[in-house]
Design a protein around this motif. Sequence first.
Motif, PDB file in Angstrom:
ATOM      1  N   PRO A 249       4.192   1.763   5.893  1.00  0.00           N
ATOM      2  CA  PRO A 249       4.291   2.733   4.794  1.00  0.00           C
ATOM      3  C   PRO A 249       3.374   2.314   3.644  1.00  0.00           C
ATOM      4  N   TRP A 250       2.951   3.295   2.845  1.00  0.00           N
ATOM      5  CA  TRP A 250       1.969   2.999   1.809  1.00  0.00           C
ATOM      6  C   TRP A 250       2.480   2.075   0.719  1.00  0.00           C
ATOM      7  N   TYR A 251       3.789   2.067   0.423  1.00  0.00           N
ATOM      8  CA  TYR A 251       4.259   1.127  -0.600  1.00  0.00           C
ATOM      9  C   TYR A 251       3.996  -0.308  -0.148  1.00  0.00           C
ATOM     10  N   ASN A 252       4.041  -0.553   1.152  1.00  0.00           N
ATOM     11  CA  ASN A 252       3.708  -1.884   1.670  1.00  0.00           C
ATOM     12  C   ASN A 252       2.203  -2.146   1.621  1.00  0.00           C
ATOM     13  N   ILE A 253       1.426  -1.153   1.996  1.00  0.00           N
ATOM     14  CA  ILE A 253      -0.035  -1.329   1.986  1.00  0.00           C
ATOM     15  C   ILE A 253      -0.509  -1.625   0.562  1.00  0.00           C
ATOM     16  N   TRP A 254       0.097  -0.930  -0.424  1.00  0.00           N
ATOM     17  CA  TRP A 254      -0.258  -1.176  -1.825  1.00  0.00           C
ATOM     18  C   TRP A 254       0.422  -2.430  -2.382  1.00  0.00           C
ATOM     19  N   GLY A 255       1.402  -2.949  -1.654  1.00  0.00           N
ATOM     20  CA  GLY A 255       2.088  -4.154  -2.127  1.00  0.00           C
ATOM     21  C   GLY A 255       3.146  -3.900  -3.187  1.00  0.00           C
ATOM     22  N   PHE A 256       3.785  -2.725  -3.147  1.00  0.00           N
ATOM     23  CA  PHE A 256       4.832  -2.404  -4.123  1.00  0.00           C
ATOM     24  C   PHE A 256       6.223  -2.658  -3.541  1.00  0.00           C
ATOM     25  N   ASP A 257       7.174  -2.931  -4.419  1.00  0.00           N
ATOM     26  CA  ASP A 257       8.553  -3.242  -4.023  1.00  0.00           C
ATOM     27  C   ASP A 257       9.366  -1.953  -3.974  1.00  0.00           C
ATOM     28  N   LYS A 258       9.788  -1.551  -2.769  1.00  0.00           N
ATOM     29  CA  LYS A 258      10.464  -0.251  -2.636  1.00  0.00           C
ATOM     30  C   LYS A 258      11.836  -0.216  -3.317  1.00  0.00           C
ATOM     31  N   THR A 259      12.364  -1.395  -3.672  1.00  0.00           N
ATOM     32  CA  THR A 259      13.659  -1.394  -4.374  1.00  0.00           C
ATOM     33  C   THR A 259      13.481  -1.122  -5.870  1.00  0.00           C
ATOM     34  N   LYS A 260      12.223  -1.067  -6.333  1.00  0.00           N
ATOM     35  CA  LYS A 260      11.980  -0.870  -7.769  1.00  0.00           C
ATOM     36  C   LYS A 260      11.693   0.593  -8.131  1.00  0.00           C
ATOM     37  N   THR A 261      12.049   1.512  -7.259  1.00  0.00           N
ATOM     38  CA  THR A 261      11.791   2.926  -7.570  1.00  0.00           C
ATOM     39  C   THR A 261      12.648   3.381  -8.744  1.00  0.00           C
TER      40      THR A 261
ATOM     41  N   ILE B 288       5.612  15.317  -2.133  1.00  0.00           N
ATOM     42  CA  ILE B 288       6.532  14.514  -2.951  1.00  0.00           C
ATOM     43  C   ILE B 288       6.629  13.095  -2.384  1.00  0.00           C
ATOM     44  N   SER B 289       6.748  12.986  -1.060  1.00  0.00           N
ATOM     45  CA  SER B 289       6.837  11.654  -0.445  1.00  0.00           C
ATOM     46  C   SER B 289       5.553  10.868  -0.689  1.00  0.00           C
ATOM     47  N   ALA B 290       4.405  11.557  -0.580  1.00  0.00           N
ATOM     48  CA  ALA B 290       3.118  10.885  -0.820  1.00  0.00           C
ATOM     49  C   ALA B 290       3.102  10.270  -2.219  1.00  0.00           C
ATOM     50  N   ALA B 291       3.476  11.051  -3.224  1.00  0.00           N
ATOM     51  CA  ALA B 291       3.475  10.549  -4.608  1.00  0.00           C
ATOM     52  C   ALA B 291       4.474   9.415  -4.789  1.00  0.00           C
ATOM     53  N   SER B 292       5.589   9.500  -4.091  1.00  0.00           N
ATOM     54  CA  SER B 292       6.681   8.555  -4.343  1.00  0.00           C
ATOM     55  C   SER B 292       6.314   7.114  -4.001  1.00  0.00           C
ATOM     56  N   HIS B 293       5.274   6.909  -3.177  1.00  0.00           N
ATOM     57  CA  HIS B 293       4.879   5.534  -2.846  1.00  0.00           C
ATOM     58  C   HIS B 293       4.301   4.793  -4.056  1.00  0.00           C
ATOM     59  N   LEU B 294       3.890   5.544  -5.085  1.00  0.00           N
ATOM     60  CA  LEU B 294       3.418   4.923  -6.337  1.00  0.00           C
ATOM     61  C   LEU B 294       4.573   4.640  -7.295  1.00  0.00           C
ATOM     62  N   SER B 295       5.727   5.229  -7.016  1.00  0.00           N
ATOM     63  CA  SER B 295       6.792   5.250  -8.024  1.00  0.00           C
ATOM     64  C   SER B 295       7.355   3.874  -8.421  1.00  0.00           C
ATOM     65  N   PRO B 296       7.304   2.851  -7.544  1.00  0.00           N
ATOM     66  CA  PRO B 296       7.827   1.551  -8.015  1.00  0.00           C
ATOM     67  C   PRO B 296       7.056   0.994  -9.215  1.00  0.00           C
ATOM     68  N   MET B 297       5.856   1.540  -9.480  1.00  0.00           N
ATOM     69  CA  MET B 297       5.004   1.001 -10.547  1.00  0.00           C
ATOM     70  C   MET B 297       4.994   1.852 -11.815  1.00  0.00           C
ATOM     71  N   VAL B 298       5.801   2.915 -11.883  1.00  0.00           N
ATOM     72  CA  VAL B 298       5.721   3.798 -13.045  1.00  0.00           C
ATOM     73  C   VAL B 298       6.932   3.629 -13.958  1.00  0.00           C
ATOM     74  N   ASP B 299       6.784   4.080 -15.200  1.00  0.00           N
ATOM     75  CA  ASP B 299       7.887   4.009 -16.153  1.00  0.00           C
ATOM     76  C   ASP B 299       8.909   5.114 -15.913  1.00  0.00           C
TER      77      ASP B 299
END
Length: 378
Positions: A152-164, A329-340
């Motif tokens: 999944p893209w959150y892994n490819i980008w290195g984001f923590d999926k628990t931080k959504t 929506i799912s595509a955008a959500s992979h960035l969400s662990p990094m947003v305010d």
Amino acid sequence: MQQNRRNFLKTSGLALGTVLGSSFPANIFSRGISNTMKSSKLQLRFRPYTLELKHVFTIATSSRSTTPVMLTEIEYDGITGYGEASMPPYLGETQDTAAAFLAKVNLSQFENPFELENILNYVDAIDVKNQAAKASVDIAMHDLVGKLLNQPWYNIWGFDKTKTPVTSFTIGIDKPEVVRQKVKEADEYKILKVKLGRETDKEMIETIRSVTDKPITVDVNQGWKDKNFALEMAHWLKERNILFIEQPMPKENVDDNAWLTEHSPLPTIGDEAVQRLPDVIKAKGVYSGINIKLMKSTGMREAYKMLLLARSFGMKVMLGCMTETSCAISAASHLSPMVDWADLDGALLIGNDIFSGTKIIDGRVTLSDKPGIGIVKL
Ligand code: MG
């Protein structure tokens, strides 16, 4: 420790970097991608679809009950990536313009599907504007590449999926009794988003505050014309537990928006003023933060660059959407662990979603573990 790190690299999203470099992760070889890469072709397909909104949606300038979209598929080596262009009328794209644009896209010239930078630069250069149509190619390419990498893209980008984050839920402009009912129906959501920019702004907020004290974000959609009035409103809203003000004044009024940001007790967020990467540079010093949407940014790749650039400027980042299926929506959500803040309620507002992916559970953006953008077709 060293061993753990190696295992992590092998199984995590950092796989993309290794694919582009010298060492392929084992799972790529085992699926035979590298052997067939040269003989396979990227094939793009697209078809129009109309989203039915659950409620008539009213903002400062218009009302509507449907949203036209274009659904895309890119196939490579028997694997299909899905994408979507959502085109609310006020943005200027239609199913006809998207079809005309997509008919010009020839992906079969690219032998390596992992060359996202080359491929998407080519797509961007085909014509100016057409951001949603470009996003439909970008999203399908990202879904495809994630599936080829089996990540999944959150892994490819290195984001923590628990931080959504939690998502806000939009309450449209309506009569007080309807607004009160809508607020009750939105019980699951922790933050409400309210469209302002009309004569009834204070009445809308007072009506909602008569039934809940949940945090509220407001989107003025450029509706306030005077900076002193805007500052007065900012102070009034601050006393009523409002989190921030989205696009308070017309985007052309750069000096007024900058003045308001300097004096406002609440953060300001540029939305209409911030479409693509160069706009982030222009927004610095004018707004406290930016609202990133895939249908403005031409998709996930530029949205990711905008996120990093805004962060490097110390700016706030919000992630927004149009009315969209669970694909975009799912595509955008992979960035969400990094947003305010996230405003990803687009798929909740439609009655005929055809994908399942990222879900809103107890108000929170909840990513699926599936590869790519994490969706299945219903
Ligand atoms: Mg907005």
